[in-house]
Write a protein that holds these residues in place. Sequence first.
Motif, PDB file in Angstrom:
ATOM      1  N   CYS A  66      -5.435   8.748 -10.223  1.00  0.00           N
ATOM      2  CA  CYS A  66      -5.261   8.212  -8.870  1.00  0.00           C
ATOM      3  C   CYS A  66      -5.520   9.325  -7.850  1.00  0.00           C
ATOM      4  O   CYS A  66      -6.655   9.567  -7.492  1.00  0.00           O
ATOM      5  CB  CYS A  66      -3.860   7.602  -8.733  1.00  0.00           C
ATOM      6  SG  CYS A  66      -3.609   6.641  -7.233  1.00  0.00           S
ATOM      7  N   CYS A  67      -4.484  10.004  -7.396  1.00  0.00           N
ATOM      8  CA  CYS A  67      -4.672  11.008  -6.340  1.00  0.00           C
ATOM      9  C   CYS A  67      -4.729  12.423  -6.906  1.00  0.00           C
ATOM     10  O   CYS A  67      -4.239  12.695  -7.982  1.00  0.00           O
ATOM     11  CB  CYS A  67      -3.545  10.921  -5.330  1.00  0.00           C
ATOM     12  SG  CYS A  67      -3.429   9.309  -4.555  1.00  0.00           S
ATOM     13  N   LYS A  68      -5.333  13.289  -6.142  1.00  0.00           N
ATOM     14  CA  LYS A  68      -5.605  14.658  -6.571  1.00  0.00           C
ATOM     15  C   LYS A  68      -4.834  15.654  -5.720  1.00  0.00           C
ATOM     16  O   LYS A  68      -4.845  15.491  -4.495  1.00  0.00           O
ATOM     17  CB  LYS A  68      -7.106  14.915  -6.389  1.00  0.00           C
ATOM     18  CG  LYS A  68      -7.711  15.802  -7.441  1.00  0.00           C
ATOM     19  CD  LYS A  68      -9.216  15.829  -7.243  1.00  0.00           C
ATOM     20  CE  LYS A  68      -9.782  16.943  -8.105  1.00  0.00           C
ATOM     21  NZ  LYS A  68     -11.237  17.013  -7.998  1.00  0.00           N
ATOM     22  N   VAL A 102       0.837  -1.191   0.000  1.00  0.00           N
ATOM     23  CA  VAL A 102       0.000   0.000   0.000  1.00  0.00           C
ATOM     24  C   VAL A 102       0.876   1.245   0.000  1.00  0.00           C
ATOM     25  O   VAL A 102       2.032   1.208   0.388  1.00  0.00           O
ATOM     26  CB  VAL A 102      -0.972   0.029   1.195  1.00  0.00           C
ATOM     27  CG1 VAL A 102      -1.990  -1.099   1.084  1.00  0.00           C
ATOM     28  CG2 VAL A 102      -0.215  -0.036   2.496  1.00  0.00           C
ATOM     29  N   CYS A 103       0.292   2.331  -0.441  1.00  0.00           N
ATOM     30  CA  CYS A 103       1.019   3.590  -0.583  1.00  0.00           C
ATOM     31  C   CYS A 103       1.491   4.108   0.784  1.00  0.00           C
ATOM     32  O   CYS A 103       0.713   4.173   1.734  1.00  0.00           O
ATOM     33  CB  CYS A 103       0.119   4.609  -1.247  1.00  0.00           C
ATOM     34  SG  CYS A 103       0.888   6.234  -1.399  1.00  0.00           S
ATOM     35  N   ALA A 104       2.767   4.490   0.843  1.00  0.00           N
ATOM     36  CA  ALA A 104       3.331   4.992   2.098  1.00  0.00           C
ATOM     37  C   ALA A 104       2.734   6.350   2.473  1.00  0.00           C
ATOM     38  O   ALA A 104       2.787   6.754   3.626  1.00  0.00           O
ATOM     39  CB  ALA A 104       4.850   5.113   1.972  1.00  0.00           C
ATOM     40  N   VAL A 105       2.172   7.045   1.498  1.00  0.00           N
ATOM     41  CA  VAL A 105       1.639   8.377   1.778  1.00  0.00           C
ATOM     42  C   VAL A 105       0.138   8.331   2.085  1.00  0.00           C
ATOM     43  O   VAL A 105      -0.307   8.833   3.108  1.00  0.00           O
ATOM     44  CB  VAL A 105       1.887   9.335   0.581  1.00  0.00           C
ATOM     45  CG1 VAL A 105       1.194  10.668   0.788  1.00  0.00           C
ATOM     46  CG2 VAL A 105       3.383   9.533   0.383  1.00  0.00           C
ATOM     47  N   CYS A 106      -0.644   7.690   1.217  1.00  0.00           N
ATOM     48  CA  CYS A 106      -2.098   7.783   1.376  1.00  0.00           C
ATOM     49  C   CYS A 106      -2.748   6.456   1.776  1.00  0.00           C
ATOM     50  O   CYS A 106      -3.940   6.415   2.075  1.00  0.00           O
ATOM     51  CB  CYS A 106      -2.746   8.315   0.095  1.00  0.00           C
ATOM     52  SG  CYS A 106      -2.716   7.132  -1.258  1.00  0.00           S
ATOM     53  N   GLY A 107      -1.983   5.365   1.775  1.00  0.00           N
ATOM     54  CA  GLY A 107      -2.536   4.088   2.209  1.00  0.00           C
ATOM     55  C   GLY A 107      -3.348   3.353   1.156  1.00  0.00           C
ATOM     56  O   GLY A 107      -3.848   2.259   1.387  1.00  0.00           O
ATOM     57  N   HIS A 133       1.762  11.629  -7.775  1.00  0.00           N
ATOM     58  CA  HIS A 133       1.280  12.598  -6.788  1.00  0.00           C
ATOM     59  C   HIS A 133       1.889  12.272  -5.418  1.00  0.00           C
ATOM     60  O   HIS A 133       2.532  13.104  -4.796  1.00  0.00           O
ATOM     61  CB  HIS A 133      -0.253  12.545  -6.714  1.00  0.00           C
ATOM     62  CG  HIS A 133      -0.827  13.162  -5.471  1.00  0.00           C
ATOM     63  ND1 HIS A 133      -1.350  14.427  -5.457  1.00  0.00           N
ATOM     64  CD2 HIS A 133      -0.942  12.690  -4.207  1.00  0.00           C
ATOM     65  CE1 HIS A 133      -1.762  14.713  -4.223  1.00  0.00           C
ATOM     66  NE2 HIS A 133      -1.531  13.671  -3.446  1.00  0.00           N
ATOM     67  N   CYS A 134       1.691  11.042  -4.963  1.00  0.00           N
ATOM     68  CA  CYS A 134       2.207  10.644  -3.649  1.00  0.00           C
ATOM     69  C   CYS A 134       3.733  10.542  -3.661  1.00  0.00           C
ATOM     70  O   CYS A 134       4.381  10.821  -2.660  1.00  0.00           O
ATOM     71  CB  CYS A 134       1.572   9.338  -3.202  1.00  0.00           C
ATOM     72  SG  CYS A 134      -0.140   9.557  -2.658  1.00  0.00           S
ATOM     73  N   GLY A 135       4.294  10.161  -4.797  1.00  0.00           N
ATOM     74  CA  GLY A 135       5.751  10.094  -4.914  1.00  0.00           C
ATOM     75  C   GLY A 135       6.383  11.458  -4.699  1.00  0.00           C
ATOM     76  O   GLY A 135       7.374  11.595  -3.982  1.00  0.00           O
ATOM     77  N   THR A 144       4.888   4.203  -3.329  1.00  0.00           N
ATOM     78  CA  THR A 144       3.732   5.094  -3.324  1.00  0.00           C
ATOM     79  C   THR A 144       2.860   4.761  -4.529  1.00  0.00           C
ATOM     80  O   THR A 144       3.310   4.133  -5.481  1.00  0.00           O
ATOM     81  CB  THR A 144       4.133   6.596  -3.353  1.00  0.00           C
ATOM     82  OG1 THR A 144       4.795   6.883  -4.585  1.00  0.00           O
ATOM     83  CG2 THR A 144       5.059   6.935  -2.192  1.00  0.00           C
ATOM     84  N   CYS A 145       1.596   5.169  -4.451  1.00  0.00           N
ATOM     85  CA  CYS A 145       0.618   4.718  -5.440  1.00  0.00           C
ATOM     86  C   CYS A 145       0.746   5.410  -6.791  1.00  0.00           C
ATOM     87  O   CYS A 145       0.346   4.854  -7.805  1.00  0.00           O
ATOM     88  CB  CYS A 145      -0.788   4.889  -4.891  1.00  0.00           C
ATOM     89  SG  CYS A 145      -1.198   6.592  -4.472  1.00  0.00           S
ATOM     90  N   CYS A 146       1.239   6.643  -6.797  1.00  0.00           N
ATOM     91  CA  CYS A 146       1.324   7.374  -8.064  1.00  0.00           C
ATOM     92  C   CYS A 146       2.298   8.533  -7.898  1.00  0.00           C
ATOM     93  O   CYS A 146       2.804   8.784  -6.800  1.00  0.00           O
ATOM     94  CB  CYS A 146      -0.052   7.894  -8.480  1.00  0.00           C
ATOM     95  SG  CYS A 146      -0.741   9.103  -7.332  1.00  0.00           S
TER      96      CYS A 146
END
Length: 187
Positions: free
Chosen positions: A138-140, A64-69, A94-96, A90-92
Amino acid sequence: MNRKEEILRLIEEGYSTAKELARYFNVSLMTIYRDLRELEEEGKIVRRHGNVELRREEELRENVCAVCGKEIDLRLAFIYMLRGGKKVHTCCAHCGLIAYKNINRESVEMAITRDFITCNPVNAFASTYVVGGVTTPCCKPPAFVFAEKEDAERFAKGFGGYVLGFGDAVAKMEELMRMGQRVDISL
Ligand SMILES: [Zn+2]
Ligand SMILES: [Zn+2]
C-alpha cells in the motif's frame, strides 16, 4: 460459505438482531456478537439502535484513509477506535503509525488491524511490526503487522525491514519519512 458470510446474507434477507441470528445458527449470543463485531470492524455492517444493517455501498466508498485519502482495502485497514464510538480509519499500518502522533491518545480505546499472514484481526498495540523493506502493498515506506514475533522475523529475513513493537514502529516510521522527504527535496 462460512458463518460470517451467511450472516451477511441473512441480514440482507431481513434478519436484524443478534437474537434472531443466534437462534438461526443455534449458537450462543456471545458467538454472534463476536461475528457481528468482526463484520462491523470489516466495515460490512453497521449497528443502529440494537439492530444490524448491511453497510450501504455509498458508505463503504466514503471509507477513505484519514492520512493519505486512499480508498481503504479492508484487508490492510488500520483503525483506531476512540471513546464515544468515533473511529479513525487508515488504509494500512504505514498510515496507522503516522496517524498515531496526530490523535488524542487519551481518547484511544483500541487499535485494530490484521495479521499480514493470517488476515485475522489483531490488537495493533500488542502486535509486532516490520517497518521498511522491499515489498509495498500500500503506502511507502511499508509497515506490516504480525501477531507472532517469529512471523515478523521470518518475513523481515526475506523482505527486509525492521522488526519492532508498536511504539518503536511509530518512531521508526517517522524517521524513515523524514529521510524520504530529504531525498525528495534533493531531487
Ligand atoms: Zn493511507
Ligand atoms: Zn496505505
